[in-house]
Design a protein around this motif. Structure first.
Motif, PDB file in Angstrom:
ATOM      1  N   GLY A 132       5.583   6.031  -1.569  1.00  0.00           N
ATOM      2  CA  GLY A 132       5.371   5.866  -3.004  1.00  0.00           C
ATOM      3  C   GLY A 132       4.202   4.952  -3.312  1.00  0.00           C
ATOM      4  O   GLY A 132       3.454   5.185  -4.271  1.00  0.00           O
ATOM      5  N   MET A 133       4.027   3.911  -2.499  1.00  0.00           N
ATOM      6  CA  MET A 133       2.912   2.993  -2.704  1.00  0.00           C
ATOM      7  C   MET A 133       1.585   3.751  -2.641  1.00  0.00           C
ATOM      8  O   MET A 133       0.686   3.525  -3.464  1.00  0.00           O
ATOM      9  CB  MET A 133       2.946   1.893  -1.645  1.00  0.00           C
ATOM     10  CG  MET A 133       1.809   0.889  -1.751  1.00  0.00           C
ATOM     11  SD  MET A 133       1.979  -0.486  -0.580  1.00  0.00           S
ATOM     12  CE  MET A 133       1.769   0.368   0.977  1.00  0.00           C
ATOM     13  N   LEU A 134       1.471   4.667  -1.690  1.00  0.00           N
ATOM     14  CA  LEU A 134       0.244   5.461  -1.555  1.00  0.00           C
ATOM     15  C   LEU A 134       0.162   6.538  -2.631  1.00  0.00           C
ATOM     16  O   LEU A 134      -0.894   6.744  -3.248  1.00  0.00           O
ATOM     17  CB  LEU A 134       0.208   6.098  -0.164  1.00  0.00           C
ATOM     18  CG  LEU A 134       0.269   5.140   1.021  1.00  0.00           C
ATOM     19  CD1 LEU A 134       0.391   5.911   2.329  1.00  0.00           C
ATOM     20  CD2 LEU A 134      -0.947   4.237   1.052  1.00  0.00           C
ATOM     21  N   LEU A 135       1.278   7.211  -2.868  1.00  0.00           N
ATOM     22  CA  LEU A 135       1.322   8.320  -3.827  1.00  0.00           C
ATOM     23  C   LEU A 135       0.972   7.863  -5.238  1.00  0.00           C
ATOM     24  O   LEU A 135       0.103   8.444  -5.906  1.00  0.00           O
ATOM     25  CB  LEU A 135       2.715   8.950  -3.795  1.00  0.00           C
ATOM     26  CG  LEU A 135       3.024  10.026  -4.845  1.00  0.00           C
ATOM     27  CD1 LEU A 135       2.128  11.238  -4.636  1.00  0.00           C
ATOM     28  CD2 LEU A 135       4.499  10.423  -4.773  1.00  0.00           C
ATOM     29  N   PHE A 136       1.606   6.803  -5.689  1.00  0.00           N
ATOM     30  CA  PHE A 136       1.417   6.375  -7.080  1.00  0.00           C
ATOM     31  C   PHE A 136       0.083   5.654  -7.275  1.00  0.00           C
ATOM     32  O   PHE A 136      -0.463   5.663  -8.375  1.00  0.00           O
ATOM     33  CB  PHE A 136       2.594   5.509  -7.528  1.00  0.00           C
ATOM     34  CG  PHE A 136       3.913   6.207  -7.362  1.00  0.00           C
ATOM     35  CD1 PHE A 136       4.114   7.476  -7.872  1.00  0.00           C
ATOM     36  CD2 PHE A 136       4.953   5.612  -6.664  1.00  0.00           C
ATOM     37  CE1 PHE A 136       5.318   8.142  -7.705  1.00  0.00           C
ATOM     38  CE2 PHE A 136       6.162   6.264  -6.493  1.00  0.00           C
ATOM     39  CZ  PHE A 136       6.344   7.539  -7.008  1.00  0.00           C
ATOM     40  N   ARG A 137      -0.436   5.061  -6.202  1.00  0.00           N
ATOM     41  CA  ARG A 137      -1.786   4.481  -6.307  1.00  0.00           C
ATOM     42  C   ARG A 137      -2.805   5.600  -6.469  1.00  0.00           C
ATOM     43  O   ARG A 137      -3.740   5.499  -7.293  1.00  0.00           O
ATOM     44  CB  ARG A 137      -2.106   3.644  -5.067  1.00  0.00           C
ATOM     45  CG  ARG A 137      -3.471   2.978  -5.090  1.00  0.00           C
ATOM     46  CD  ARG A 137      -3.602   1.967  -6.200  1.00  0.00           C
ATOM     47  NE  ARG A 137      -2.680   0.860  -6.027  1.00  0.00           N
ATOM     48  CZ  ARG A 137      -2.551  -0.148  -6.869  1.00  0.00           C
ATOM     49  NH1 ARG A 137      -3.297  -0.180  -7.972  1.00  0.00           N
ATOM     50  NH2 ARG A 137      -1.685  -1.115  -6.655  1.00  0.00           N
ATOM     51  N   GLY A 138      -2.640   6.663  -5.688  1.00  0.00           N
ATOM     52  CA  GLY A 138      -3.541   7.798  -5.830  1.00  0.00           C
ATOM     53  C   GLY A 138      -3.452   8.437  -7.202  1.00  0.00           C
ATOM     54  O   GLY A 138      -4.473   8.814  -7.791  1.00  0.00           O
ATOM     55  N   MET A 139      -2.233   8.520  -7.748  1.00  0.00           N
ATOM     56  CA  MET A 139      -2.057   9.077  -9.085  1.00  0.00           C
ATOM     57  C   MET A 139      -2.725   8.194 -10.135  1.00  0.00           C
ATOM     58  O   MET A 139      -3.275   8.691 -11.131  1.00  0.00           O
ATOM     59  CB  MET A 139      -0.565   9.241  -9.384  1.00  0.00           C
ATOM     60  CG  MET A 139       0.107  10.326  -8.553  1.00  0.00           C
ATOM     61  SD  MET A 139       1.894  10.415  -8.818  1.00  0.00           S
ATOM     62  CE  MET A 139       1.947  10.981 -10.517  1.00  0.00           C
ATOM     63  N   THR A 140      -2.690   6.883  -9.911  1.00  0.00           N
ATOM     64  CA  THR A 140      -3.350   5.957 -10.851  1.00  0.00           C
ATOM     65  C   THR A 140      -4.850   6.225 -10.902  1.00  0.00           C
ATOM     66  O   THR A 140      -5.459   6.272 -11.982  1.00  0.00           O
ATOM     67  CB  THR A 140      -3.093   4.494 -10.429  1.00  0.00           C
ATOM     68  OG1 THR A 140      -1.690   4.238 -10.391  1.00  0.00           O
ATOM     69  CG2 THR A 140      -3.765   3.530 -11.398  1.00  0.00           C
ATOM     70  N   TYR A 141      -5.455   6.410  -9.724  1.00  0.00           N
ATOM     71  CA  TYR A 141      -6.890   6.713  -9.682  1.00  0.00           C
ATOM     72  C   TYR A 141      -7.193   8.012 -10.416  1.00  0.00           C
ATOM     73  O   TYR A 141      -8.212   8.130 -11.123  1.00  0.00           O
ATOM     74  CB  TYR A 141      -7.366   6.805  -8.231  1.00  0.00           C
ATOM     75  CG  TYR A 141      -7.661   5.466  -7.604  1.00  0.00           C
ATOM     76  CD1 TYR A 141      -8.878   4.823  -7.832  1.00  0.00           C
ATOM     77  CD2 TYR A 141      -6.732   4.835  -6.787  1.00  0.00           C
ATOM     78  CE1 TYR A 141      -9.156   3.591  -7.262  1.00  0.00           C
ATOM     79  CE2 TYR A 141      -6.999   3.604  -6.213  1.00  0.00           C
ATOM     80  CZ  TYR A 141      -8.207   2.983  -6.451  1.00  0.00           C
ATOM     81  OH  TYR A 141      -8.482   1.760  -5.905  1.00  0.00           O
ATOM     82  N   GLN A 142      -6.309   8.994 -10.259  1.00  0.00           N
ATOM     83  CA  GLN A 142      -6.535  10.271 -10.936  1.00  0.00           C
ATOM     84  C   GLN A 142      -6.383  10.159 -12.449  1.00  0.00           C
ATOM     85  O   GLN A 142      -7.185  10.697 -13.211  1.00  0.00           O
ATOM     86  CB  GLN A 142      -5.567  11.328 -10.384  1.00  0.00           C
ATOM     87  CG  GLN A 142      -5.906  11.787  -8.976  1.00  0.00           C
ATOM     88  CD  GLN A 142      -5.101  12.997  -8.553  1.00  0.00           C
ATOM     89  OE1 GLN A 142      -4.040  13.277  -9.106  1.00  0.00           O
ATOM     90  NE2 GLN A 142      -5.590  13.717  -7.549  1.00  0.00           N
ATOM     91  N   VAL A 143      -5.341   9.451 -12.886  1.00  0.00           N
ATOM     92  CA  VAL A 143      -5.106   9.299 -14.326  1.00  0.00           C
ATOM     93  C   VAL A 143      -6.272   8.583 -14.994  1.00  0.00           C
ATOM     94  O   VAL A 143      -6.706   8.954 -16.093  1.00  0.00           O
ATOM     95  CB  VAL A 143      -3.777   8.540 -14.571  1.00  0.00           C
ATOM     96  CG1 VAL A 143      -3.657   8.131 -16.038  1.00  0.00           C
ATOM     97  CG2 VAL A 143      -2.590   9.395 -14.167  1.00  0.00           C
ATOM     98  N   LEU A 144      -6.795   7.554 -14.347  1.00  0.00           N
ATOM     99  CA  LEU A 144      -7.897   6.768 -14.920  1.00  0.00           C
ATOM    100  C   LEU A 144      -9.271   7.344 -14.570  1.00  0.00           C
ATOM    101  O   LEU A 144     -10.291   6.830 -15.053  1.00  0.00           O
ATOM    102  CB  LEU A 144      -7.821   5.324 -14.434  1.00  0.00           C
ATOM    103  CG  LEU A 144      -6.644   4.485 -14.947  1.00  0.00           C
ATOM    104  CD1 LEU A 144      -6.647   3.107 -14.302  1.00  0.00           C
ATOM    105  CD2 LEU A 144      -6.688   4.356 -16.459  1.00  0.00           C
ATOM    106  N   ASP A 145      -9.281   8.367 -13.720  1.00  0.00           N
ATOM    107  CA  ASP A 145     -10.545   8.959 -13.283  1.00  0.00           C
ATOM    108  C   ASP A 145     -11.451   7.896 -12.651  1.00  0.00           C
ATOM    109  O   ASP A 145     -12.673   7.885 -12.850  1.00  0.00           O
ATOM    110  CB  ASP A 145     -11.258   9.645 -14.455  1.00  0.00           C
ATOM    111  CG  ASP A 145     -12.335  10.623 -14.002  1.00  0.00           C
ATOM    112  OD1 ASP A 145     -12.255  11.073 -12.839  1.00  0.00           O
ATOM    113  OD2 ASP A 145     -13.242  10.909 -14.793  1.00  0.00           O
ATOM    114  N   ASN A 146     -10.799   6.970 -11.909  1.00  0.00           N
ATOM    115  CA  ASN A 146     -11.496   5.920 -11.152  1.00  0.00           C
ATOM    116  C   ASN A 146     -12.255   4.908 -12.007  1.00  0.00           C
ATOM    117  O   ASN A 146     -13.138   4.202 -11.500  1.00  0.00           O
ATOM    118  CB  ASN A 146     -12.461   6.531 -10.133  1.00  0.00           C
ATOM    119  CG  ASN A 146     -11.748   7.266  -9.025  1.00  0.00           C
ATOM    120  OD1 ASN A 146     -10.612   6.935  -8.680  1.00  0.00           O
ATOM    121  ND2 ASN A 146     -12.386   8.270  -8.459  1.00  0.00           N
ATOM    122  N   VAL A 147     -11.939   4.832 -13.297  1.00  0.00           N
ATOM    123  CA  VAL A 147     -12.603   3.842 -14.153  1.00  0.00           C
ATOM    124  C   VAL A 147     -11.539   3.060 -14.938  1.00  0.00           C
ATOM    125  O   VAL A 147     -10.424   3.530 -15.134  1.00  0.00           O
ATOM    126  CB  VAL A 147     -13.591   4.495 -15.140  1.00  0.00           C
ATOM    127  CG1 VAL A 147     -14.718   5.177 -14.391  1.00  0.00           C
ATOM    128  CG2 VAL A 147     -12.879   5.467 -16.060  1.00  0.00           C
TER     129      VAL A 147
END
Length: 391
Positions: A132-147
């Motif tokens: 989950g630590m990896l999964l939800f961190r990756g989802m955060t990057y996607q939601v914010l589009d890395n900004v």
């Protein structure tokens, strides 16, 4: 012989419970000597504001640890919850409360997801939450589009940065803050008296009455002094109100509810809990749903405090929350711990971090000190258990 055993058990319990309080007081005294501004009203207010989200996470984490589990994903969930809130409020201009509800909804969804894998599929929580630590961190990057997205502004910003001040007036201080802290002291004294009466009713060992009164007086004096410092600065922080409500609610849940007793039973002796008819899968599922809920709330508080959502938000928060629980007396093997202990442990972490920052201690040294403190806290727990087993 029984009386001697009871006295020994009481002394052991008091050392465990009071030791962290003594450590907290000693740390405060040390940093005050090294930097007198440490106890200034402004800095005390900053400690509350800056570490509120860790305190919220520690409430949920201690329940997870009591149940015999661990959650490594909470920092990523904090980031994801804040990111979703920012997309709705900052990017799409929706009302602040939509962002809050969405962030909490994200936390609940994460809790359901992880609780399902742990409780019903049987995968260890360490593995599920590491994924989950990896999964939800990756989802955060996607939601914010890395900004990063900012600013929230308005009411959302006030959640973690606003104050209740001047509602009842006062001469150089906020009267409401003092009244709230006075009620807190009265509530503490009442619960302590009730607990002592209950222990006496069941013929359990209790401390001498003068010591009991002294403890209440000392705690009350410290709390009121802290309240006065806040009252003479900016008043009662909104986030402290949120924290107080959560602490009261979860203290009652863990100590007075069927769910709380079942969590202790599962963490203390899983086979015995199963034989006693405890619905282990359901309880474990709810443990992680609750952790997700509190992670969502912490995500709201953190993003409000920062006035932005960032892809790297919440980094290492899980370790701070776990450390707070173990420093606060939770057992590595589960079945032991209290919400109040976790709060004191979190305050120790907060005081150490803030004090070292005021002294200009490098970040690398701060991490070393935190690691050593955590190791010593767990070593103390192991030592106590071995000594109890030897008796």
């Amino acid at each position: 012989m029984t009386g001697i055993t009871n006295i020994r058990e009481l002394m052991s319990r008091n050392i465990r419970q009071s030791g962290i309080l003594i450590a907290l007081v000693a740390l405060v005294a040390l940093f005050t000597i090294l930097n007198p501004s440490f106890l200034s009203p402004g800095n005390l207010t900053n400690i509350v504001l800056q570490y509120s989200y860790i305190l919220i996470l520690a409430i949920g984490m201690v329940i997870v640890i009591i149940g015999g589990h661990i959650d490594l994903s909470v920092g990523s969930v904090v980031a994801l919850a804040g990111a979703v809130a920012a997309v709705l409020v900052v990017k799409n201009g929706m009302p602040w409360w939509v962002g809050v509800l969405a962030a909490i909804g994200v936390g609940l969804a994460v809790g359901v997801w992880q609780g399902f894998w742990v409780a019903y599929i049987g995968i260890p929580a360490f593995i599920v939450t590491l994924a989950g630590m990896l999964l939800f961190r990756g989802m955060t990057y996607q939601v914010l589009d890395n900004v990063s997205l900012s600013p929230f502004g308005g009411t959302y910003y006030q959640i973690a940065n606003g104050f209740q001040n001047g509602l009842l007036g006062g001469y150089g201080y906020d009267a409401l803050t003092l009244i709230v802290f006075g009620l807190a002291v009265a509530g503490y004294a009442f619960t302590q008296v009730r607990a002592r009466q209950g222990a006496l009713r069941y013929k359990q060992a209790v401390e001498a009455f003068p010591l009991f009164i002294l403890k209440i007086v000392v705690v009350g004096a410290v709390v009121m002094w802290f309240g006065y410092q806040l009252a003479t600065n900016r008043g009662l922080p909104n986030v402290l109100v949120i924290l107080a409500i959560l602490i009261i609610v979860y203290t009652v849940i863990t100590q007075r509810s069927v769910f709380g007793r079942h969590v202790y039973a599962i963490g203390g002796n899983l086979p015995a809990a199963q034989l006693s008819g405890v619905k282990v899968k359901k309880v474990n599922f709810m443990i992680f749903v609750n952790m997700g809920l509190l992670s969502g709330i912490a995500g709201v508080v953190y993003s409000s405090r920062m006035n932005s959502a960032q892809p790297a938000a919440g980094n290492m928060f899980e370790l701070d929350a776990i450390a707070a629980c173990f420093i606060g007396g939770a057992a590595v093997t589960g079945g032991v711990g209290r919400v109040t202990g976790a709060m004191i442990g979190a305050l120790i972490m907060a005081v150490m971090t803030n004090g070292m920052q005021l002294m200009g201690v490098p970040t690398s040294t701060q991490q070393i000190v935190k690691g050593l403190v955590l190791l010593l806290a767990v070593a103390f727990d192991v030592y106590n258990k071995r000594r109890a087993g030897a008796r």
